[in-house]
Write a protein that holds these residues in place. Structure first.
Motif, PDB file in Angstrom:
ATOM      1  N   MET A  83       0.790  -1.184  -0.072  1.00  0.00           N
ATOM      2  CA  MET A  83       0.105   0.017  -0.170  1.00  0.00           C
ATOM      3  C   MET A  83       0.865   1.308   0.075  1.00  0.00           C
ATOM      4  O   MET A  83       1.384   1.538   0.649  1.00  0.00           O
ATOM      5  CB  MET A  83      -0.876   0.100   1.183  1.00  0.00           C
ATOM      6  N   ALA A  84       0.968   1.919  -1.044  1.00  0.00           N
ATOM      7  CA  ALA A  84       1.667   3.247  -1.127  1.00  0.00           C
ATOM      8  C   ALA A  84       1.379   4.232  -0.246  1.00  0.00           C
ATOM      9  O   ALA A  84       2.074   5.085   0.202  1.00  0.00           O
ATOM     10  CB  ALA A  84       1.775   3.536  -2.547  1.00  0.00           C
ATOM     11  N   ILE A 116      -7.181  -0.111  12.818  1.00  0.00           N
ATOM     12  CA  ILE A 116      -6.193   0.475  14.273  1.00  0.00           C
ATOM     13  C   ILE A 116      -7.036   0.143  15.429  1.00  0.00           C
ATOM     14  O   ILE A 116      -6.236  -0.179  16.411  1.00  0.00           O
ATOM     15  CB  ILE A 116      -6.302   1.885  13.852  1.00  0.00           C
ATOM     16  N   ILE A 117      -8.312   0.321  15.434  1.00  0.00           N
ATOM     17  CA  ILE A 117      -9.080   0.061  16.641  1.00  0.00           C
ATOM     18  C   ILE A 117      -8.924  -1.362  17.313  1.00  0.00           C
ATOM     19  O   ILE A 117      -8.715  -1.683  18.421  1.00  0.00           O
ATOM     20  CB  ILE A 117     -10.532   0.451  16.562  1.00  0.00           C
ATOM     21  N   VAL A 118      -9.249  -2.225  16.385  1.00  0.00           N
ATOM     22  CA  VAL A 118      -9.422  -3.761  16.740  1.00  0.00           C
ATOM     23  C   VAL A 118      -8.047  -4.214  17.486  1.00  0.00           C
ATOM     24  O   VAL A 118      -8.183  -4.622  18.574  1.00  0.00           O
ATOM     25  CB  VAL A 118     -10.054  -4.699  15.791  1.00  0.00           C
ATOM     26  N   TRP A 176       0.089  -4.168   4.081  1.00  0.00           N
ATOM     27  CA  TRP A 176      -1.199  -3.477   5.085  1.00  0.00           C
ATOM     28  C   TRP A 176      -1.026  -4.397   6.275  1.00  0.00           C
ATOM     29  O   TRP A 176      -1.509  -3.861   7.216  1.00  0.00           O
ATOM     30  CB  TRP A 176      -2.467  -3.425   4.186  1.00  0.00           C
ATOM     31  N   TRP A 177      -0.889  -5.722   6.338  1.00  0.00           N
ATOM     32  CA  TRP A 177      -1.218  -6.718   7.382  1.00  0.00           C
ATOM     33  C   TRP A 177      -0.042  -6.308   8.459  1.00  0.00           C
ATOM     34  O   TRP A 177      -0.193  -6.657   9.714  1.00  0.00           O
ATOM     35  CB  TRP A 177      -1.498  -7.992   7.182  1.00  0.00           C
ATOM     36  N   PRO A 226       2.765   5.869  11.079  1.00  0.00           N
ATOM     37  CA  PRO A 226       2.402   6.536  10.079  1.00  0.00           C
ATOM     38  C   PRO A 226       1.141   6.793   9.781  1.00  0.00           C
ATOM     39  O   PRO A 226       0.552   6.806   8.707  1.00  0.00           O
ATOM     40  CB  PRO A 226       3.237   6.074   8.963  1.00  0.00           C
ATOM     41  N   PHE A 227       0.269   6.892  10.848  1.00  0.00           N
ATOM     42  CA  PHE A 227      -1.013   7.212  10.903  1.00  0.00           C
ATOM     43  C   PHE A 227      -1.594   8.607  10.924  1.00  0.00           C
ATOM     44  O   PHE A 227      -0.827   9.355  11.762  1.00  0.00           O
ATOM     45  CB  PHE A 227      -1.732   6.390  12.067  1.00  0.00           C
TER      46      PHE A 227
END
Length: 299
Positions: free
Chosen positions: A3-4, A248-250, A21-22, A59-60
């Motif tokens: 994911m860029a 992010i939450i889970v 992503w994972w 990086p969020f």
């Protein structure tokens, strides 16, 4: 799949992630698991660790981090709140006026936070975290504050009570004072909780215990219960704006809660003072990181 520029990544040039992503949910789970252990041992809420560390080193986008921080703190509160009420530790008469004020302020804080650019939010968060570190360094705790007489407001609201202290096998009568200034302080506490997604346990306990004179155990338990109302109010603002991302939450909630279970088991065998100093060092570093990131000195 690479994911860029994932939707939840921080915006801006040079901030795109090239990892699968994972990887991020897995790393989040591991980090928050450790956070859950440390938070219990140090006697701090998970939210105050989550937001500066994840916001500073992942990086969020900060909107997603703050929303997750509120829900992380909220999860712990919801898990602990009913038991604290049943044991008579969390006091509803003390919690309700505080909750009303802090919840309204938290909504305002969340709305302001969502409108601010990331760099301003990071800078303000860095300053807030460094202020929390200073409070943790100098704040003292009083098991049973000496309150000679209730003030008029607390008498009108009938904020007083009795709880059973198991360590001494006696009933403790308590009352509070300085209620107006204490309630006024929760305007700023709630605003900061909503704006930065920190939870508010770091500030609730000193105000309830040292300023208003509630016994330490009542202050801690009521603070934990308060997070369920304060953080819920702010969290709804972030949910309404689409800032709650399950990726992010889970893993964060699962990691924090599993880590907390381990932390409870380790609590009796660990020196709390050493852990607390570790938390202060980590928070200090994270606060400096957020401040420098916001000022574009350390991108």
């Amino acid at each position: 799949m690479l994911m860029a520029a994932p939707a939840w990544a921080a915006s801006g040039p040079g901030k795109a992630s090239t990892l699968a992503w994972w990887i991020w949910p897995l790393v989040l789970f591991v980090i928050t698991f450790v956070m859950g252990i440390v938070a219990v041992l140090a006697g701090v809420g998970g939210g105050v660790l989550f937001t500066p560390i994840i916001g500073g080193f992942f990086p969020f986008n900060m909107d997603f981090v703050r929303a997750a921080g509120l829900i992380v703190a909220l999860s712990g509160s919801l898990a602990a709140g009913p038991g604290l009420l049943k044991r008579g530790m969390a006091d509803l008469r003390l919690a309700l006026p505080v909750a009303l004020i802090a919840s309204a302020a938290a909504i305002a804080g969340a709305m302001v936070g969502l409108k601010l650019p990331d760099n301003i939010t990071q800078t303000a968060l860095g300053i807030a975290i460094l202020a929390i570190v200073a409070i943790m360094l100098v704040a003292k705790k009083s098991e049973y504050p000496d309150v000679k007489k209730s003030d008029n407001l607390s008498s009108i609201l009938r904020i007083t009570g009795i709880y059973h202290e198991h360590s001494t096998d006696q009933d403790v009568n308590w009352k509070i004072h300085r209620t107006p200034i204490g309630l006024f302080s929760f305007i700023f506490i709630g605003f900061a909780a909503g704006m930065f997604g920190l939870g508010a346990g770091w500030a609730n306990v000193p105000v309830l215990n040292l300023m208003m004179g509630a016994p330490l155990k009542i202050s801690v338990a009521t603070s934990k219960f308060l997070l369920a109302t304060t953080d819920t109010s702010a969290a709804w603002v972030y949910i309404n704006k689409g800032a709650v991302i399950p990726m992010i939450i889970v893993p964060s909630v699962i990691g924090i809660m599993l880590g907390s279970l381990i932390g409870v088991k380790l609590l009796a065998k660990t020196k709390a003072s050493a852990i607390k100093m570790t938390v202060i060092v980590v928070l200090g570093f994270s606060g400096v990181r957020s401040l420098l990131k916001g000022l574009a000195i350390w991108p």
